[in-house]
Design an enzyme around this catalytic site. Sequence first.
Site, mmCIF file in Angstrom:
data_model
loop_
_atom_site.group_PDB
_atom_site.id
_atom_site.type_symbol
_atom_site.label_atom_id
_atom_site.label_comp_id
_atom_site.label_asym_id
_atom_site.label_seq_id
_atom_site.Cartn_x
_atom_site.Cartn_y
_atom_site.Cartn_z
ATOM 1 N N ASP A 125 0.814 -1.222 0.000
ATOM 2 C CA ASP A 125 0.000 0.000 0.000
ATOM 3 C C ASP A 125 0.849 1.275 0.000
ATOM 4 O OD1 ASP A 125 -2.245 -1.627 0.078
ATOM 5 O OD2 ASP A 125 -2.332 -1.577 2.270
ATOM 6 N N LYS A 181 1.736 2.261 -4.968
ATOM 7 C CA LYS A 181 2.274 1.719 -6.225
ATOM 8 C C LYS A 181 1.348 2.038 -7.394
ATOM 9 C CE LYS A 181 2.330 -2.375 -4.433
ATOM 10 N NZ LYS A 181 1.968 -2.078 -3.037
ATOM 11 N N GLY A 186 -4.626 -4.274 -3.818
ATOM 12 C CA GLY A 186 -5.601 -3.221 -4.112
ATOM 13 C C GLY A 186 -4.810 -1.984 -4.489
ATOM 14 N N HIS A 187 -4.771 -1.682 -5.780
ATOM 15 C CA HIS A 187 -3.966 -0.562 -6.261
ATOM 16 C C HIS A 187 -4.888 0.575 -6.689
ATOM 17 C CE1 HIS A 187 -0.474 -3.557 -7.260
ATOM 18 N NE2 HIS A 187 -0.799 -3.514 -5.987
ATOM 19 N N GLN A 238 1.889 -6.003 -3.273
ATOM 20 C CA GLN A 238 2.346 -6.099 -1.882
ATOM 21 C C GLN A 238 3.654 -5.304 -1.696
ATOM 22 O OE1 GLN A 238 1.295 -9.467 -3.384
ATOM 23 N NE2 GLN A 238 -0.653 -8.569 -2.862
ATOM 24 N N THR A 265 -8.405 -3.014 -0.243
ATOM 25 C CA THR A 265 -9.017 -4.307 -0.542
ATOM 26 C C THR A 265 -10.022 -4.705 0.532
ATOM 27 O OG1 THR A 265 -7.118 -5.041 -1.802
ATOM 28 C CG2 THR A 265 -8.486 -6.774 -0.902
HETATM 29 P P1 GDP Z 1 -0.828 0.391 -3.502
HETATM 30 O O1 GDP Z 1 -1.434 -0.891 -3.056
HETATM 31 O O2 GDP Z 1 0.633 0.449 -3.245
HETATM 32 O O3 GDP Z 1 -1.187 0.739 -4.912
HETATM 33 O O4 GDP Z 1 -1.462 1.534 -2.576
HETATM 34 P P2 GDP Z 1 -3.013 1.690 -2.193
HETATM 35 O O5 GDP Z 1 -3.760 2.144 -3.375
HETATM 36 O O6 GDP Z 1 -3.505 0.461 -1.508
HETATM 37 O O7 GDP Z 1 -2.916 2.795 -1.075
HETATM 38 C C1 GDP Z 1 -2.318 4.023 -1.307
HETATM 39 C C2 GDP Z 1 -3.326 5.119 -0.997
HETATM 40 O O8 GDP Z 1 -2.664 6.355 -0.995
HETATM 41 C C3 GDP Z 1 -4.430 5.243 -2.020
HETATM 42 O O9 GDP Z 1 -5.597 5.697 -1.395
HETATM 43 C C4 GDP Z 1 -3.893 6.314 -2.982
HETATM 44 O O10 GDP Z 1 -4.923 7.001 -3.679
HETATM 45 C C5 GDP Z 1 -3.216 7.213 -2.002
HETATM 46 N N1 GDP Z 1 -2.077 7.979 -2.482
HETATM 47 C C6 GDP Z 1 -1.027 7.590 -3.256
HETATM 48 N N2 GDP Z 1 -0.107 8.577 -3.310
HETATM 49 C C7 GDP Z 1 -0.610 9.593 -2.571
HETATM 50 C C8 GDP Z 1 -0.115 10.877 -2.214
HETATM 51 O O11 GDP Z 1 0.995 11.279 -2.566
HETATM 52 N N3 GDP Z 1 -0.899 11.640 -1.402
HETATM 53 C C9 GDP Z 1 -2.131 11.239 -0.977
HETATM 54 N N4 GDP Z 1 -2.846 12.069 -0.234
HETATM 55 N N5 GDP Z 1 -2.604 10.047 -1.286
HETATM 56 C C10 GDP Z 1 -1.850 9.234 -2.052
HETATM 57 P P1 IMO Z 2 -0.977 -4.145 -2.279
HETATM 58 O O1 IMO Z 2 -0.550 -4.719 -3.595
HETATM 59 C C1 IMO Z 2 -0.953 -4.488 2.025
HETATM 60 C C2 IMO Z 2 -1.035 -8.503 3.703
HETATM 61 C C3 IMO Z 2 -2.258 -8.926 4.493
HETATM 62 C C4 IMO Z 2 -1.609 -9.842 5.496
HETATM 63 C C5 IMO Z 2 -0.536 -10.560 4.668
HETATM 64 C C6 IMO Z 2 -0.965 -11.890 4.124
HETATM 65 O O2 IMO Z 2 -2.265 -3.414 -2.336
HETATM 66 O O3 IMO Z 2 0.132 -3.368 -1.655
HETATM 67 P P2 IMO Z 2 -2.575 -12.629 2.144
HETATM 68 O O4 IMO Z 2 -4.029 -12.363 1.931
HETATM 69 O O5 IMO Z 2 -1.693 -12.147 1.053
HETATM 70 O O6 IMO Z 2 -2.295 -14.047 2.508
HETATM 71 O O7 IMO Z 2 -2.208 -11.782 3.475
HETATM 72 O O8 IMO Z 2 -0.243 -9.678 3.598
HETATM 73 N N1 IMO Z 2 -1.300 -8.017 2.329
HETATM 74 C C7 IMO Z 2 -1.218 -6.745 1.969
HETATM 75 N N2 IMO Z 2 -0.989 -5.635 2.708
HETATM 76 N N3 IMO Z 2 -1.102 -4.385 0.698
HETATM 77 C C8 IMO Z 2 -1.294 -5.493 -0.055
HETATM 78 O O9 IMO Z 2 -1.291 -5.446 -1.397
HETATM 79 C C9 IMO Z 2 -1.409 -6.737 0.585
HETATM 80 N N4 IMO Z 2 -1.622 -7.999 0.163
HETATM 81 C C10 IMO Z 2 -1.534 -8.780 1.240
HETATM 82 O O10 IMO Z 2 -2.885 -7.829 5.105
HETATM 83 O O11 IMO Z 2 -0.955 -9.098 6.479
HETATM 84 MG MG MG Z 3 -2.953 -1.548 -1.816
#
Ligand code: GDP
Ligand code: IMO
Ligand code: MG
Length: 439
Positions: free
Chosen positions: A30, A33, A57-58, A240, A315
């Site tokens: 998270d 990415k 969850g991207h 991840q 997610t």
């Molecule tokens: P990922 O799994 O690495 O793609 O990250 P996620 O989407 O799960 O979580 C990142 C969160 O931060 C999301 O809600 C994005 O919209 C948000 N985000 C990403 N970069 C920035 C930033 O520079 N500032 C803010 N405020 N939100 C951001």
């Molecule tokens: P993105 O791509 C953050 C975490 C789960 C748990 C561990 C194992 O959005 O960054 P799993 O369901 O994979 O067996 O869970 O990994 N986890 C993540 N945490 N971002 C993710 O993906 C994750 N995918 C799995 O919360 O701790």
């Molecule tokens: Mg994510």
Amino acid sequence: MHSAERIGKIFCLFRISMANTILIGAQWGDEGKGKIIDVLTAKADVVVRSQGGNNAGHTVIHRDAKYILHMIPSGILRRGKTCVIGNGVVIDPIALVSEMEGLRKSGIKIGNNLLISDCAHLVLPYHRVIDEQRELRKGRAKIGTTKRGIGPAYGDKAARTGLRVSDLIQPVLFSKKLQAKILENNSILVALGARPIRFREVNESYLAAGKKLRPFVCNTVVYLHRALQRGKEVLFEGAQGTFLDIDHGTYPYVTSSNTTAGGACTGTGVPPHRMDRVVGVMKAYTTRVGEGALPTEDRQLAATLHKLGREFGATTGRARRCGWFDAVATRYATMINGIDELAITNLDGLDHVDPIRVCVAYRLNRKRLNVPPCDAAQLDNCEPIYKEMRGWNQSTRSARKLSQLPSRAKDYVRYISELTGARLSIVSVGPARGETIIL
Ligand code: GDP
Ligand code: IMO
Ligand code: MG
């Protein structure tokens, strides 16, 4: 050879060898990415997922709408890009069809711009139930998985008992294999105290999904190699983060795939020498969702960020645990992944935090550690050694150049990049595409 021809050939080689980028999360997932992939996709031709499944969850903001991508590469939102789900991904076919339909409803084209590897393994309903039951039985020692069946699906792959996309698109063969697998797994489910699964329902729903996915299925290894030969630029979208890696993460509180840079090769069939750079994405602070050590965890920082509506899982919707920037972790991530360039996201999350702490080392049994220990219990007992910095107490959201950042914010990003040991190339100050500083 004619000189223009030679220059053309050199240019072609340069294009082939300079452009392929692996993007990975340098923390616990998270990191943002999705947002950085979206920014980098502008220059890529092909975007590939190589590992993980719909545990990911991207988040991408595209034309003012928010999209959360789980299995489909984030590049799908941009026209003219080909997206590939590689052999290393575990696919829940029902969830994938629903993700495709969801995107189509929002007006996103899904046709010959999506390819699915015939070698990718399948997530089946018994994987999800086993995942859930194992978590229940672990009680307080649970991993905090996303309950998407990821661990059991990769478990079957390693045990050489998994079903793959190539099975799914051969109905007679699939039904036969599925029947045997359900028989075997039902005895496990019953022993775990869960209800057995009915073959007929699963068979029907999976075959229906298989029919919808079939047109997208191919040998993606061959596709990628041909694309590389034609000089296409490929972006490998990591899911991840480094410390959720099955080998290098905070085991057993990890996911079940190689989330680090090496996973991009094994999960796509593109060899290491075709990779040109590794971009590590990290937040300006640290978050983690799920259980396991988080040395710099700080409840007050978490409360501040949650109050702003930030840091809820894309997610599962779970509130993410939050902590200060951990340079011990990110330095180690640079080592494992060979990070060349850094993208720091969510700098704006610290806009009104003062003072700001940065973890420069750990202390364990009076010893100073510069790398995280392998053992989960030891990591849990590590105390962070902090350097404290003054905050900048103003918004960074409108900055589009490094020079437009408040000087303390500039010092902060430079400092954490130095500690991490890679070149700073992107700073993100908001979730939208434009809210980005490219150096
Ligand atoms: P990922 O799994 O690495 O793609 O990250 P996620 O989407 O799960 O979580 C990142 C969160 O931060 C999301 O809600 C994005 O919209 C948000 N985000 C990403 N970069 C920035 C930033 O520079 N500032 C803010 N405020 N939100 C951001
Ligand atoms: P993105 O791509 C953050 C975490 C789960 C748990 C561990 C194992 O959005 O960054 P799993 O369901 O994979 O067996 O869970 O990994 N986890 C993540 N945490 N971002 C993710 O993906 C994750 N995918 C799995 O919360 O701790
Ligand atoms: Mg994510």
